[in-house]
Design an enzyme around this catalytic site. Structure first.
Site: not given
Length: 252
Positions: A134, A147
């Site tokens: 990501s 995350y």
């Protein structure tokens, strides 16, 4: 079809980025192993679409679940660690159980799938390990402690195994998308609305797309195209890389 005879496992591949990757690999002749949740009839249709793909559904938040997945998948030539989840909350309100679950799925599962896939890859002298990381493997955003921590960990893990496996014909790389319009992104909008006191449109335009200079969501197919390229022979010297596909977000 340059992936004929190759077997590819893509975790979290019943929707979103993972499904786009599975379709891209199948189009080049790979035998696909799907993994993920979803409606049984819809998954059956996807399996048929992909030329009779195998499907193994296990809980990847536990070592036992990952071991069952890898046993069911058999020896794989291409491993894509794509499954993930998200939760948005201030750190003091972040549920510890949710932290543990996100770290387990978004990071620890990568370790378990890799350690179990590598012996067969070494034996064959060829393998591709790809992580859907990501933009948050490179930069942070507020309210996403678990995350962001997991994705930073994925980037470091990938670099490490790239070095370990470099002389065995195996490469390991990350792909780091910005915001892709998938269920994972859509499902975090309500939590972000609550955390930031925003409307849905404000979250989309002022939080999600605000980070991406192009003001466009990345598509699953664009991410899949990079994954497919990384499996080509021409990519054999791309190792330990982290490919940004974020409209320029991390260029700032």
């Amino acid at each position: 079809m340059f992936l004929s005879g190759k077997r590819a496992l893509v975790t979290g591949s019943t929707s979103g980025i993972g499904l786009a990757m599975a379709r891209a690999f199948a189009a080049e002749g790979a035998q696909i192993v799907l993994n993920g949740f979803g409606d049984e009839q819809e998954i059956a249709k996807i399996r048929e679409e992909l030329g009779g793909a195998d499907y193994v559904n296990e809980d990847l938040t536990t070592a036992e679940g990952v071991e069952a997945l890898m046993k069911g998948a058999g020896e794989v030539d291409i491993l894509v660690n794509n499954a993930g989840m998200q939760h948005v909350a201030p750190v003091e309100e972040f549920p510890p159980a949710m932290w543990d679950k996100i770290i387990a799925l978004n990071l620890t599962a990568h370790f378990h799938t890799t350690r179990l896939a590598v012996p067969a890859m070494k034996k064959k002298g060829w393998g591709r390990i790809i992580a859907t990381a990501s933009a948050h493997s490179l930069v942070a955003s507020p309210f996403k402690t678990a995350y962001v921590s997991a994705k930073h960990g994925v980037a470091g893990f990938t670099k490490t195994i790239a070095l370990e496996l470099a002389t065995h014909g195996i490469t390991a790389n990350c792909i780091s998308p910005g915001y892709v319009w998938t269920p994972l992104v859509e499902n975090q909008i309500p939590d972000t609305m609550k955390s930031r006191g925003m409307t849905r449109d404000q979250v989309i335009n002022e939080v999600l797309l605000e980070q991406q200079p192009t003001k466009k969501f990345v598509t699953p197919e664009q991410v899949a195209a990079i994954a497919l390229f990384l499996c080509r022979d021409e990519a054999e010297n791309i190792n330990g890389a982290n490919y940004s596909i974020d409209g320029g977000w991390t260029a700032e």
